[in-house]
Design a protein around this motif. Structure first.
Motif, PDB file in Angstrom:
ATOM      1  N   UNK A   1       0.668  -3.854   1.136  1.00 33.13           N
ATOM      2  CA  UNK A   1      -0.441  -3.303   0.609  1.00 33.13           C
ATOM      3  C   UNK A   1      -1.954  -3.197   1.578  1.00 33.13           C
ATOM      4  N   UNK A   2      -2.064  -4.108   2.333  1.00 32.25           N
ATOM      5  CA  UNK A   2      -3.162  -4.293   3.386  1.00 32.25           C
ATOM      6  C   UNK A   2      -2.963  -3.082   4.040  1.00 32.25           C
ATOM      7  N   UNK A   3      -1.827  -2.946   4.843  1.00 35.04           N
ATOM      8  CA  UNK A   3      -1.756  -1.832   5.854  1.00 35.04           C
ATOM      9  C   UNK A   3      -1.891  -0.601   5.068  1.00 35.04           C
ATOM     10  N   UNK A   4      -1.391  -0.406   3.820  1.00 35.83           N
ATOM     11  CA  UNK A   4      -1.505   1.054   3.251  1.00 35.83           C
ATOM     12  C   UNK A   4      -3.114   1.151   2.865  1.00 35.83           C
ATOM     13  N   UNK A   5      -3.736   0.325   2.445  1.00 34.71           N
ATOM     14  CA  UNK A   5      -5.194   0.672   2.165  1.00 34.71           C
ATOM     15  C   UNK A   5      -6.156   0.997   3.438  1.00 34.71           C
ATOM     16  N   UNK A   6      -5.846   0.179   4.444  1.00 40.58           N
ATOM     17  CA  UNK A   6      -6.283   0.553   5.898  1.00 40.58           C
ATOM     18  C   UNK A   6      -6.212   2.065   6.421  1.00 40.58           C
ATOM     19  N   UNK A   7      -4.830   2.319   6.142  1.00 38.22           N
ATOM     20  CA  UNK A   7      -4.545   3.775   6.521  1.00 38.22           C
ATOM     21  C   UNK A   7      -5.305   4.640   5.583  1.00 38.22           C
ATOM     22  N   UNK A   8      -5.157   4.641   4.221  1.00 44.09           N
ATOM     23  CA  UNK A   8      -5.816   5.327   3.405  1.00 44.09           C
ATOM     24  C   UNK A   8      -6.997   5.524   3.602  1.00 44.09           C
ATOM     25  N   UNK A   9      -8.015   4.398   3.403  1.00 39.32           N
ATOM     26  CA  UNK A   9      -9.316   4.546   3.491  1.00 39.32           C
ATOM     27  C   UNK A   9     -10.004   4.366   4.883  1.00 39.32           C
ATOM     28  N   UNK A  10      -9.556   3.501   5.663  1.00 42.21           N
ATOM     29  CA  UNK A  10     -10.299   3.790   6.936  1.00 42.21           C
ATOM     30  C   UNK A  10      -9.854   4.527   7.947  1.00 42.21           C
ATOM     31  N   UNK A  11      -8.261   4.689   8.080  1.00 44.46           N
ATOM     32  CA  UNK A  11      -7.886   5.762   9.345  1.00 44.46           C
ATOM     33  C   UNK A  11      -7.700   6.994   8.379  1.00 44.46           C
ATOM     34  N   UNK A  12      -8.033   7.095   7.241  1.00 47.31           N
ATOM     35  CA  UNK A  12      -7.797   8.542   6.494  1.00 47.31           C
ATOM     36  C   UNK A  12      -6.588   9.111   7.192  1.00 47.31           C
ATOM     37  N   UNK A  13      -5.552   8.520   6.771  1.00 45.41           N
ATOM     38  CA  UNK A  13      -3.958   8.923   6.956  1.00 45.41           C
ATOM     39  C   UNK A  13      -3.388   9.022   5.642  1.00 45.41           C
ATOM     40  N   UNK A  14      -2.356  10.254   5.433  1.00 44.29           N
ATOM     41  CA  UNK A  14      -1.856  10.444   4.117  1.00 44.29           C
ATOM     42  C   UNK A  14      -0.775   9.143   4.212  1.00 44.29           C
ATOM     43  N   UNK A  15      -0.515   8.713   2.908  1.00 42.07           N
ATOM     44  CA  UNK A  15       0.536   7.714   2.678  1.00 42.07           C
ATOM     45  C   UNK A  15       1.422   8.280   1.413  1.00 42.07           C
ATOM     46  N   UNK A  16       2.654   7.723   1.726  1.00 39.94           N
ATOM     47  CA  UNK A  16       3.748   8.166   0.632  1.00 39.94           C
ATOM     48  C   UNK A  16       3.173   7.643  -0.644  1.00 39.94           C
ATOM     49  N   UNK A  17       3.378   8.571  -1.822  1.00 40.78           N
ATOM     50  CA  UNK A  17       3.010   8.086  -2.974  1.00 40.78           C
ATOM     51  C   UNK A  17       3.576   6.950  -3.689  1.00 40.78           C
ATOM     52  N   UNK A  18       4.853   6.391  -3.395  1.00 41.93           N
ATOM     53  CA  UNK A  18       5.398   5.303  -3.590  1.00 41.93           C
ATOM     54  C   UNK A  18       4.508   4.182  -2.975  1.00 41.93           C
TER      55      UNK A  18
END
Length: 508
Positions: free
Chosen positions: A60-77
């Motif tokens: 979860x933390x890696x996902x949030x960093x990629x989404x909100x800090x690195x602004x990378x798209x993430x798989x919906x699931x």
């Protein structure tokens, strides 16, 4: 292209989002633990490769960093395992793109002064360490760069650190931006008003407060004091668009007034908006004008009935200053001809105003109503201890004391040596006596001052038990000096030690 929608802050759904961020350790400490110090520091320099490498896992933390800090798209699931995705899509924190989701704003963990976990919202690529960085063309598509809302930078944290944090009834954050000063003020003010000329900033400030679990502020649109022209406050804070530029290109940076008129206007008009005893604290840039002493120039800004403490932290020559802000705006990425033209416009503006340099620092006013105001303008480029708010309060309390104590009263008063003051003796090796003695603070402003042996001995004995005059009489006896003469020549030195915070008046 239509302007992208900013998120809403539905209270229930925002609370669920906040709980998810906490559960995933998407906090300032959590980021440091996962990324490690080198990647964390690189992110603050807008270098994202180390952080991308550190977030190759699917937690979860890696996902949030990629989404909100690195602004990378993430798989919906994958996002659904870290966030209440349906809530985030409904409120606009995320948008869906096929089987992926991406963030619409930058959400950056921020540690509060008492260990709180907060989050600062800003436009994509516009936080310090943002994935793109505003100078690199950051910001969401479809938003005019002049309306972009930046996250927390060094200026923001400096202002937050120097602000007086005594409990107050009312506080005003003038030019709130992403809402960081309003968030701090909400911890010790019953009522917080936040203003900004940019309606996008007011919306994002509301998101910052809501996501961080802070009380709502009274958000108002308008310039300077216009939105609050009939109100007064116990505390006013402002990190205004203080850049001295040849034109108002960027709302977050350029105030739209000539030279340093914006900062001067803020200072001069603040007294009318302050309650008795209230503070106004702001960051500012000011011109160093040929033939004028900058201290006298800024002291003339201070309104009647106010004490002031003006601290210059840095000075740049006009070429350095122009280059700094041209790079900030990304103008160095334009054609050489465009860059040269804009550079020339900055230098022409400075030449017309006889400006030889630009100072940066902070200005603190306190409304006292005194007809003997204390106005101190000084240069101090050395490191200070943050948060400095308690030291600011103590500074003005000492000015009150000095204003009401003549030399006789000063000698009758008792003093205590400030915490963690050390004595250094400077001289040739083996010499019987030092050339001079230095007292050095390890707290607050971390000042150093030269004193003679009498001053050093006096300061070392001050523990709040004996009046200053009695201490001087004892020193006179030890050194074989006339006590009357010593009493006559020492009050000025005592005043200096009190003014600079080496000594504090002892309570009754």
């Amino acid at each position: 292209m239509s302007t992208p929608r900013l998120p809403d802050a539905d209270p229930t759904r925002t609370a669920r989002l906040r709980e998810s961020l906490l559960a995933a350790a998407f906090t300032a400490d959590g980021l440091l633990d996962l990324l490690g110090a080198p990647a964390y520091a690189a992110l603050a320099r807008s270098e994202t490769v180390p952080a991308l490498r550190a977030t190759r896992g699917d937690g979860p933390l890696e996902t949030l960093i990629r989404l909100f800090l690195l602004q990378r798209p993430v798989a919906h699931d994958r996002a659904a395992a870290a966030l209440p995705v349906a809530d985030c899509l409904a409120d606009g924190w995320l948008v869906r793109d096929g089987d992926e989701v991406r963030a619409t704003v930058d959400v950056r963990p921020y540690g509060g002064p008492d260990g709180q976990d907060w989050w600062i919202v800003s436009d994509l690529g516009c936080a310090v360490g943002g994935a793109g960085g505003i100078a690199g063309g950051g910001g969401p598509a479809g938003v005019d760069r002049s309306e972009l809302v930046l996250g927390v930078g060094g200026a923001s944290t400096t202002l937050a650190g120097i602000t007086v944090r005594t409990p107050v009834e009312s506080a005003l954050d003038l030019g709130t931006g992403s809402g960081i000063q309003a968030l701090h003020a909400a911890q010790h003010a019953t009522r917080v008003t936040a203003t900004d000329l940019n309606p996008r900033a007011l919306h994002i400030a509301r998101l910052t407060l809501a996501l961080s679990g802070a009380p709502e502020a009274d958000l108002r649109r308008g310039s300077l004091f216009e939105p609050v022209e009939r109100e007064t406050f116990d505390l006013i804070v402002s990190n205004p668009p203080f850049v001295i530029s040849p034109g108002a290109r960027l709302t977050y940076r350029d105030g739209g007034m000539s030279g340093d008129d914006l900062c001067r206007t803020l200072v001069q008009r603040s007294a009318d908006r302050l309650n008795d005893g209230g503070y106004c604290q702001l960051l500012a840039n000011w011109q160093h004008v040929e033939g004028e002493d900058w201290r006298e120039r800024l002291s003339s800004w201070v309104p009647r009935g106010c004490d002031a403490w003006i601290v210059q932290r840095d000075v740049q020559d006009v070429a350095q200053y122009a280059e700094l802000w041209l790079r900030d705006a990304g103008d160095h990425r334009t054609t050489p001809e465009e860059y040269a033209a804009r550079y020339d416009a900055w230098l022409a503006e400075f030449e017309a105003r006889k400006t030889k340099g630009v100072g940066f620092g902070w200005i603190t006013l306190r409304k006292t109503g005194s007809d003997r105001p204390s106005v101190i303008a000084e240069e101090w480029s050395h490191p200070v201890e943050q948060p400095l708010g308690p030291a600011v309060t103590a500074h003005f309390e000492r000015q009150d004391f000095l204003r009401t104590h003549d030399d006789a009263a000063l000698l009758a008063a008792r003093f205590t040596l400030a915490e963690e003051v050390v004595q250094e003796q400077v001289g040739l090796p083996g010499a019987e006596d030092p050339e001079h003695v230095v007292l050095r603070q390890n707290r607050g402003m971390r000042r150093a001052t030269k004193v003679d042996t009498v001053g050093a001995g006096f300061a070392g004995v001050c523990d709040g038990t004996l009046p200053a005059g009695r201490i001087l009489d004892a020193i006179a006896q030890l050194v074989g000096e006339d006590p009357v003469l010593l009493r006559d020549r020492t009050p000025e030195a005592i005043r200096t030690l009190v003014e600079q915070g080496f000594l504090s008046p002892a309570g009754d």
